[in-house]
Structure formats: structure tokens, C-alpha cells
Design a protein around this motif. Structure first.
Motif, PDB file in Angstrom:
ATOM      1  N   ALA A   1       6.095  -7.907  -7.906  1.00  0.00           N
ATOM      2  CA  ALA A   1       5.775  -7.896  -9.333  1.00  0.00           C
ATOM      3  C   ALA A   1       6.217  -6.589  -9.980  1.00  0.00           C
ATOM      4  N   ALA A   2       6.085  -5.477  -9.251  1.00  0.00           N
ATOM      5  CA  ALA A   2       6.435  -4.169  -9.804  1.00  0.00           C
ATOM      6  C   ALA A   2       7.925  -4.059 -10.103  1.00  0.00           C
ATOM      7  N   ILE A   3       8.776  -4.753  -9.327  1.00  0.00           N
ATOM      8  CA  ILE A   3      10.213  -4.670  -9.589  1.00  0.00           C
ATOM      9  C   ILE A   3      10.700  -5.812 -10.482  1.00  0.00           C
ATOM     10  N   GLY A   4       9.771  -6.678 -10.916  1.00  0.00           N
ATOM     11  CA  GLY A   4      10.147  -7.766 -11.817  1.00  0.00           C
ATOM     12  C   GLY A   4      10.780  -8.952 -11.119  1.00  0.00           C
ATOM     13  N   PHE A   5      10.419  -9.173  -9.876  1.00  0.00           N
ATOM     14  CA  PHE A   5      10.987 -10.280  -9.100  1.00  0.00           C
ATOM     15  C   PHE A   5      10.394 -11.588  -9.621  1.00  0.00           C
ATOM     16  N   ASP A   6      11.247 -12.454 -10.212  1.00  0.00           N
ATOM     17  CA  ASP A   6      10.728 -13.648 -10.878  1.00  0.00           C
ATOM     18  C   ASP A   6      11.217 -14.971 -10.317  1.00  0.00           C
ATOM     19  N   HIS A   7      12.411 -15.007  -9.715  1.00  0.00           N
ATOM     20  CA  HIS A   7      12.944 -16.262  -9.190  1.00  0.00           C
ATOM     21  C   HIS A   7      13.722 -15.990  -7.903  1.00  0.00           C
ATOM     22  N   GLY A   8      13.351 -16.682  -6.825  1.00  0.00           N
ATOM     23  CA  GLY A   8      14.139 -16.549  -5.606  1.00  0.00           C
ATOM     24  C   GLY A   8      13.290 -16.340  -4.375  1.00  0.00           C
ATOM     25  N   VAL A   9      13.958 -16.051  -3.272  1.00  0.00           N
ATOM     26  CA  VAL A   9      13.285 -15.793  -2.003  1.00  0.00           C
ATOM     27  C   VAL A   9      13.504 -14.334  -1.623  1.00  0.00           C
ATOM     28  N   SER A  10      12.627 -13.819  -0.783  1.00  0.00           N
ATOM     29  CA  SER A  10      12.748 -12.410  -0.411  1.00  0.00           C
ATOM     30  C   SER A  10      12.391 -12.198   1.055  1.00  0.00           C
ATOM     31  N   HIS A  11      13.006 -11.163   1.602  1.00  0.00           N
ATOM     32  CA  HIS A  11      12.794 -10.723   2.980  1.00  0.00           C
ATOM     33  C   HIS A  11      12.421  -9.241   2.866  1.00  0.00           C
ATOM     34  N   ILE A  12      11.154  -8.932   3.125  1.00  0.00           N
ATOM     35  CA  ILE A  12      10.614  -7.592   2.884  1.00  0.00           C
ATOM     36  C   ILE A  12      10.313  -6.918   4.214  1.00  0.00           C
ATOM     37  N   ARG A  13      10.727  -5.684   4.316  1.00  0.00           N
ATOM     38  CA  ARG A  13      10.405  -4.868   5.494  1.00  0.00           C
ATOM     39  C   ARG A  13       9.335  -3.878   5.073  1.00  0.00           C
ATOM     40  N   VAL A  14       8.200  -3.899   5.769  1.00  0.00           N
ATOM     41  CA  VAL A  14       7.059  -3.069   5.391  1.00  0.00           C
ATOM     42  C   VAL A  14       6.486  -2.415   6.642  1.00  0.00           C
ATOM     43  N   ARG A  15       6.002  -1.181   6.467  1.00  0.00           N
ATOM     44  CA  ARG A  15       5.413  -0.447   7.597  1.00  0.00           C
ATOM     45  C   ARG A  15       3.947  -0.161   7.289  1.00  0.00           C
ATOM     46  N   LEU A  16       3.092  -0.323   8.294  1.00  0.00           N
ATOM     47  CA  LEU A  16       1.679   0.028   8.160  1.00  0.00           C
ATOM     48  C   LEU A  16       1.478   1.448   8.676  1.00  0.00           C
ATOM     49  N   THR A  17       1.230   2.378   7.784  1.00  0.00           N
ATOM     50  CA  THR A  17       1.023   3.772   8.148  1.00  0.00           C
ATOM     51  C   THR A  17      -0.462   4.097   8.145  1.00  0.00           C
ATOM     52  N   GLU A  18      -0.802   5.315   8.549  1.00  0.00           N
ATOM     53  CA  GLU A  18      -2.206   5.734   8.517  1.00  0.00           C
ATOM     54  C   GLU A  18      -2.764   5.714   7.103  1.00  0.00           C
TER      55      GLU A  18
END
Length: 392
Positions: free
Chosen positions: A244-261
Motif C-alpha cells: 500500500a505504501a508504494i501504491g501497488f494497485d494491480h498485479g502479483v508480487s514476490h516479496i523478500r522480507v527479513r525478520l530482524t530483532e
């Protein structure tokens, strides 16, 4: 006698994409394929193949305007990172469905992604842009080691534990615009999602494994990802806020996320299905083919959903601990779920080589993790993989 056009198929434009053409054909769509140039076998199957210089945005817009005037397009899309800004620009210019241009630019340019997420209150690695590779060491000193040096646009990143490593990484990855970003420890996850009219649904979360070397190559995935329900919900909600923060409105996404302390942080957002066998793995455990979903979203159709075929995925990349010439038993390739990208005698690099990579995959599905682990080791052993030193 005047002949009436009875072809009422919805029309959509896609930029490149071998499998996309297959999917659009199965959906009964009228396909306008833009490529530079379109491979002959794809051009023969597309309804309107257009060979264009995809670096000339004006020419692409003009061609699509002509197509839209002749036969209205439902949308413009791509599943290739390099063509994402152009597809979004063209969709916006002719007024049809497509990923919003601000989101496309953020997904394409990591520096822009970092700034946009930070402005939206979403955690992402602290980074500094570097216009000249010679400035990378100063940026690393300011951030504190270890750091990751990466291209702002396109692939290529190296983790560096000392300033000499930063210098080597900048020289290797430059002279393109670079980012130097603070490296944080923590497990990584690959989050797959789809978004329609600004509403995002997380399709699945996979644990992602990375190699020991500076290139941080992807070495495998697991589903389920091993998170407890509350933590997985937190991770999903975090990714939805990021889109939502980048304005993603239509499509599919592949997100890489890290869980930090300090909590989750977004590493990358790709506005496309995952590559290779990972897209098939996601479909097995979710019932959603993300390439098909991307096409359906572009067409304005409901996303096809099927019952999941398995609850667990064990996905391992083939890597090596030392460089040399690969040897293996080709009979092992006959087993389902085994792919190698090399031939006997090909040279391979070690997993910790800065230019190292992966050379195949073993992907298994089922409902019993112990059985999957046993089957994986059996298949791996059947290949008889070994690396022989190069002759001196």
C-alpha cells in the motif's frame, strides 16, 4: 458483402513472456505481444506480434494507441522486471488497467523503493545511494559493517564484512548506480501475493534459505515457513502495508522480507510471479497459479482458484562447496522433481564464490515433512553429484 467481426475475445497487451502467451491462449484472450524482437515461435501464436524497440517508450505508446483504437485493450502488463516501468507507463497513457506507475518505478529501482517505504513508515534496510563506486567505502563507514552493496536497478548484490570487500564489490557491480545498505541478521521469507483494485491478498509465505557467500544466493524454500500463526499474520499484514505504501494497485508480487530483532523489514518487492519452479511450488500449496493470476488481473477477471494439491514443499537448489568440473549420473534426472542446468563436465563455482550460483533444483511436494526429507536425500544420492578439480 460486408463481413462482421465476430471475434469478441477480450484483448490484452503483454511485454514479452513465453509462458504468458500460453496462459493468455488458455484464457481465450486476444493477445498483443510486444518484444524486441518477438521470438518466431511466440510471434506465430500471438494474435498481434509487434517487434518494437522497447527502449523507445514513445514508439510503444503509439503502437498500443493504434491497437487500442482498432480493438480496445483491457490492460497492459508484463512479468519481466526490466519491462515493468514501460508496461505501467503505457497502461497509464492509454487509460487501461495496469500496475500504477509509482509502484512500478519503486519495484524497478531499489533506491526509490527504500525511500518510498521509509516515507510510508515501513521498515526497510537503512541505505545510502552511491553514484561513484569510489564512494562506497565512505558509505560503509557511515552505516557500519557489515553492509550489502547492490545495484540500484537490476540484479547483483554482495554482502561485505570489511572495507576491502566493499571496494571489491563496488568495482565488480559498478559503474552502475549502487546502494550501500546496512546488513541485519534474521531469517528470510518469500511472500507471494496478488492485488486487485488496491486490495491485497497474501497467497502464501515460504521460508527462504540463502547461501553462505557474499552473493547471498537463494538455496531453497520451505512451506510451511515455520512461523507460529501470530507471527505469520504479523508478517502478512506488514507486507500488505508495504504494498500500500508504494501504491501497488494491480498485479502479483514476490516479496523478500527479513525478520530482524527489531521486527520485519522489506528487502525487495518484485511485481511479478516468482521465477523457475517456485511459481509451480506456490500453485501446489495455494491452488493459485500466479502467472495466470497476473493475466487474469490484467483482463479484469476473477482469479482462478483450485484446491491445494499439497500442504508441504521442500525446494532445494543444487549448489557446490568447491569449484571444478561437475560429474553426475544422468539417470537420476529421470526422477520427477529433479532439474539440472548443467551437463557433465561443465564448470561450476562454489556457493560462497561472489559470482557463484545455483545449478539446478530438487522440488518435492507432500503432506509429511519427514517423508519429503527422506525422498530428497534419496534423489540427491541417486544423482551422484560430485565436483572434480580442474586439471592444472
Amino acid at each position: 458483402m460486408l463481413l462482421m467481426n465476430t471475434d469478441n475475445r477480450p484483448s490484452v497487451a503483454c511485454l514479452s513472456g513465453r509462458r504468458v502467451v500460453d496462459v493468455l491462449d488458455s484464457l481465450g484472450a486476444h493477445t498483443v505481444l510486444l518484444d524486441d524482437p518477438a521470438p518466431l515461435e511466440l510471434a506465430a501464436r500471438a494474435d498481434v506480434p509487434l517487434d518494437l524497440d522497447l527502449g523507445d517508450w514513445g514508439a510503444v505508446e503509439k503502437a498500443l494507441r493504434a491497437q487500442h483504437a482498432d480493438r480496445p485493450l483491457e490492460g497492459v502488463f508484463t512479468v519481466y522486471d526490466a519491462h515493468l516501468p514501460l508496461a505501467s507507463y503505457a497502461a497509464a497513457r492509454i487509460g487501461v488497467r495496469g500496475l500504477g506507475l509509482p509502484a512500478a518505478l519503486a519495484c524497478h529501482d531499489t533506491a526509490r523503493l527504500r525511500m518510498t517505504l521509509t516515507a510510508g513508515g515501513v521498515r526497510t534496510p537503512v541505505s545510502l545511494p552511491v553514484a561513484d563506486p569510489a564512494d562506497a567505502r565512505a558509505a560503509a563507514r557511515r552505516l557500519g559493517l557489515p553492509v550489502v552493496v547492490r545495484r540500484a536497478v537490476g540484479r547483483g548484490r554482495l554482502r561485505c564484512r570489511d572495507l576491502d570487500g566493499v571496494k571489491r564489490a563496488a568495482e565488480l557491480l559498478g559503474p552502475a548506480a549502487l546502494l550501500v545498505e546496512r546488513f541485519t541478521e534474521g531469517p528470510e521469507y518469500a511472500v507471494q501475493s496478488l492485488t486487485v483494485d488496491g486490495v491485497t491478498e497474501v497467497v502464501c509465505v515460504l521460508a527462504q534459505h540463502t547461501g553462505p557467500g557474499p552473493a547471498q544466493i537463494e538455496t531453497g524454500y520451505d512451506h510451511p515457513g515455520g512461523l507460529d500463526p501470530a507471527r505469520e499474520t504479523e508478517l502478512k499484514e506488514f507486507c500488505v502495508r508495504a504494498l500500500a505504501a508504494i501504491g501497488f494497485d494491480h498485479g502479483v508480487s514476490h516479496i523478500r522480507v527479513r525478520l530482524t530483532e527489531d521486527g520485519p523489514e522489506i528487502l525487495d518487492v518484485a511485481a511479478r510471479p516468482p521465477g523457475g519452479q517456485l511459481c509451480a511450488a506456490v500453485e501446489r500449496v495455494s491452488g493459485i497459479d500466479l502467472t495466470r493470476a497476473a493475466a487474469e488481473i490484467a483482463l479484469g477477471r476473477p482469479v482462478t482458484r483450485r484446491p491445494p494439491a499439497a500442504s508441504h514443499v521442500l525446494y532445494r537448489c543444487v549448489t557446490f562447496g568447491a569449484p571444478g568440473r561437475i560429474a553426475f549420473d544422468p539417470r537420476g534426472l529421470a526422477a520427477p522433481g529433479v532439474w539440472l542446468d548443467v551437463e557433465p563436465g561443465d564448470r561450476v563455482r562454489a556457493a560462497d564464490d561472489p559470482a557463484g550460483g545455483t545449478y539446478g533444483r530438487i522440488v518435492l511436494y507432500g503432506d509429511d515433512p519427514a517423508e519429503l526429507d527422506s525422498a530428497y536425500h534419496s534423489l540427491h544420492d541417486s544423482l551422484g553429484l560430485r565436483v572434480e578439480p580442474d586439471p592444472q
